[in-house]
Scaffold this motif. Structure first.
Motif, short mmCIF file in Angstrom:
data_model
loop_
_atom_site.label_atom_id
_atom_site.label_comp_id
_atom_site.label_asym_id
_atom_site.label_seq_id
_atom_site.Cartn_x
_atom_site.Cartn_y
_atom_site.Cartn_z
N ARG A 71 8.61 31.58 3.52
CA ARG A 71 9.21 30.27 3.25
C ARG A 71 10.67 30.30 3.72
N VAL A 72 11.03 29.37 4.61
CA VAL A 72 12.38 29.30 5.17
C VAL A 72 13.11 28.11 4.56
N GLU A 73 14.13 28.39 3.76
CA GLU A 73 14.94 27.34 3.15
C GLU A 73 16.17 27.08 4.00
N ARG A 74 16.70 25.88 3.87
CA ARG A 74 17.94 25.58 4.56
C ARG A 74 19.07 26.43 3.99
N PRO A 75 19.90 27.01 4.87
CA PRO A 75 20.97 27.87 4.37
C PRO A 75 21.99 27.08 3.55
N ARG A 76 22.55 27.76 2.59
CA ARG A 76 23.60 27.14 1.78
C ARG A 76 24.85 26.92 2.64
N VAL A 77 25.68 26.00 2.20
CA VAL A 77 26.90 25.67 2.96
C VAL A 77 27.77 26.91 3.12
N GLU A 78 27.88 27.71 2.06
CA GLU A 78 28.71 28.91 2.12
C GLU A 78 28.17 29.89 3.17
N GLU A 79 26.85 30.02 3.26
CA GLU A 79 26.25 30.93 4.24
C GLU A 79 26.44 30.40 5.66
N PHE A 80 26.34 29.08 5.80
CA PHE A 80 26.42 28.49 7.13
C PHE A 80 27.82 28.66 7.75
N PHE A 81 28.83 28.57 6.91
CA PHE A 81 30.20 28.67 7.42
C PHE A 81 30.81 30.05 7.17
N ALA A 82 29.99 31.04 6.84
CA ALA A 82 30.51 32.38 6.62
C ALA A 82 31.06 32.97 7.92
N GLU A 83 32.19 33.63 7.82
CA GLU A 83 32.81 34.22 9.00
C GLU A 83 32.15 35.54 9.39
N GLN A 84 31.55 36.22 8.42
CA GLN A 84 30.92 37.50 8.69
C GLN A 84 29.55 37.27 9.33
N PRO A 85 29.33 37.66 10.60
CA PRO A 85 28.02 37.45 11.23
C PRO A 85 26.98 38.42 10.68
N GLY A 86 25.73 38.08 10.92
CA GLY A 86 24.65 38.96 10.50
C GLY A 86 24.50 40.13 11.46
N GLU A 87 23.47 40.92 11.25
CA GLU A 87 23.22 42.07 12.12
C GLU A 87 22.90 41.61 13.53
N SER A 88 23.37 42.36 14.49
CA SER A 88 23.12 42.02 15.89
C SER A 88 21.70 42.41 16.29
N THR A 89 21.26 41.84 17.39
CA THR A 89 19.93 42.16 17.91
C THR A 89 19.82 43.64 18.26
N GLU A 90 20.88 44.22 18.81
CA GLU A 90 20.84 45.63 19.23
C GLU A 90 20.62 46.57 18.05
#
Length: 516
Positions: free
Chosen positions: A399-418
């Motif tokens: 189940r994919v929920e819409r991201p929260r506003v805080e997550e959407f504008f977070a400056e810290q990116p997620g893990e890279s593809t590599e």
């Protein structure tokens, strides 16, 4: 005296008969088959007869060949010509043998010396002006031949060279080819095998939030598990799916050649040619027909989307909008990795081992649990478009929920593809060294041998089956996912935590949408 006259006539006729044999090939599905083009030239009323089970396009070669020879300034003798495409039991499709027929006619008529075509095969279509035109499937066609030299249209030299079995030469037109065969003009140096331009994979770090969905992508890539995303519009389902191919390793050379042959047979290689070294990504529109999905056709049997996604990813966006018949046809290739197409005139088997990713909304408006405007009847009709047997073949359902506003504008990116790709490669290597195949392909016997379960895990699975939430097929799929989770952790044993996580990644979100 009469006997002497008859003998002289017989010798004259025998001397007037010439037979030339030229090698070529034809397509059947995604496989090439050798064809011997036998040209018989004799005295009699001028005629051109083509036999050997040719289709309509192949029969029209008699008109193209004569016009191409005359347009090239070569001699066309007005004699009786019979062309046989052997073996006669194999249906010949398209214009692939045009060039071989023309060369055979020139050799049998004495325009060309037969020695210049020794151990040489010819592939290509002829234009009325003598030009050589590209034909689909040149990679499997060349792969089917066992000769030292292959002549193809100049635009196909790069594609034909990737096979590496014979020297490949190209020509722009029939006149240039004949001059090269006679030694009057030098052959152009064959181009080295080209590699396709590979587009840079989109980065997984672009995804905001969605930790469970990103985790499911990693598990799917590591074990080859089919994945279903269910969520409201704008939650990132398509964005996630398009990042899955970037987590997969490059294709090994045998796999790359296999995939290249499929795309060549479908005419999907384009002008650049070369090996397909990255796992393909196919995303057919939801209006696609059953034949376009599975392959086949009433005339020429061409591979469909499931075969073009072989060794890669097939993404079905808006899966509930597909015709039920079209997506239910995926059940066999999802289970067996191959699809069998039978028609009245022939039957072929297409490779179709792919990782399937589906994305769907919980209802037509997509706002279940938020501001849904759909009635129960409409919602149930929508979710029932995906059959239970097909849904059961998806190992992971998230189940994919819409991201929260805080997550959407977070400056810290997620893990890279590599970073994630390295973990996926390590898990795949662990599985291949242990059992020789990915976890998604393990049989029940293989699971018992390579992924034995402890008492707690067996009790958990037993309770799920008693409650009706897990079928016998689903049991094996949960077991396979648990094995992949253990590989990602670097564990040799599958424990209760791995099984619990595998069950968590297999929630029936479609049922949740119906009950909302």
């Amino acid at each position: 005296m009469r006997a002497g006259v008859a003998l002289r006539v017989l010798l004259f006729l025998k001397g007037a008969v010439v037979i030339a044999t030229v090698m070529s090939a034809t397509m059947m599905g995604v496989d090439g088959h050798r064809v011997a083009v036998e040209v018989h030239v004799s005295n009699g009323l001028p005629a051109f007869t083509l036999v050997g089970l040719p289709d309509a396009a192949c029969r029209e070669a008699r008109d193209r060949v004569r016009a191409a020879v005359l347009s090239s300034g070569l001699e066309w003798k007005a004699r009786k010509i019979t062309v046989n495409l052997a073996p006669s039991s194999l249906r010949k499709q398209g214009s692939v043998a045009d060039l071989a027929i023309a060369i055979g006619c020139l050799v049998a008529s004495g325009v060309l010396d037969g020695e210049v075509i020794a151990n040489t095969a010819f592939i290509g279509e002829l234009g009325l002006d003598g030009s050589l035109r590209a034909v689909p499937g040149v990679v499997p066609l060349v792969d089917a031949l066992d000769v030292d030299r292959v002549i193809v249209p100049a635009s196909l030299v790069g594609q034909a060279s990737v096979v590496g079995k014979a020297k490949v030469y190209g020509a722009e037109n029939l006149g240039q080819l004949v001059a090269c065969l006679r030694g009057e003009s030098p052959w152009e140096a064959p181009d080295p095998p080209t590699r396709p331009w590979v587009q840079e994979d989109p980065q997984l770090s672009d995804v905001r939030g969605q930790p469970i969905a990103c985790w499911a992508l990693e598990v799917a890539a590591a074990g080859g598990h089919n994945l279903m995303f269910n969520g409201s519009p704008g939650s990132g389902k398509t964005m996630l799916a398009r990042r899955l191919p970037g987590l997969l390793p490059d294709l090994a050379t045998p796999e790359a050649l296999e995939v290249t042959k499929i795309h060549s047979a479908a005419g999907q290689l384009g002008e650049w040619g070369g090996l397909v070294v990255r796992p393909p990504f196919r995303a057919p529109h939801h209006s696609s027909s059953t034949v376009s999905m599975t392959g086949g056709g009433s005339g020429v049997m061409r591979p469909g989307e499931v075969s073009l996604a072989h060794r890669g990813v097939l993404f079905l966006d808006e899966m509930a909008e597909f015709a039920p018949r079209s997506i239910d046809a995926l059940r066999q290739p999802l289970e067996e990795g191959v699809i069998h197409i039978a028609r009245a005139h022939s039957s072929v088997s297409f490779p179709a081992s792919f990782l399937c990713v589906g994305a769907t909304n919980p209802c037509p408006c997509g706002e279940v649990g938020i501001e849904c405007r759909c009635s129960d009847v409409v919602r149930n009709r929508y979710t029932s478009r995906i059959s239970g047997p097909l849904l059961d073949r998806f190992d992971l359902r998230v189940r994919v929920e819409r991201p929260r506003v805080e997550e959407f504008f977070a400056e810290q990116p997620g893990e890279s593809t590599e970073v994630v790709k390295e973990r996926v490669a390590a898990a795949r290597l662990r599985a291949l060294l242990r059992q020789g195949e990915l976890n998604a392909r393990l049989t029940a016997a293989g699971l018992m041998q390579f992924a034995p379960l402890d008492a707690g895990s067996l009790a958990m699975l037993r309770n799920e089956m008693r409650s009706g939430r897990l079928t016998a097929r689903g049991l094996n799929r949960v077991h396979r996912v648990a094995r992949t989770l253990a590989d990602l952790e670097g564990s040799d044993a599958v424990n209760e935590g791995h099984v619990a996580s595998a069950l968590h990644l297999r929630v029936d979100q479609m049922a949740a949408g119906r009950s909302a």
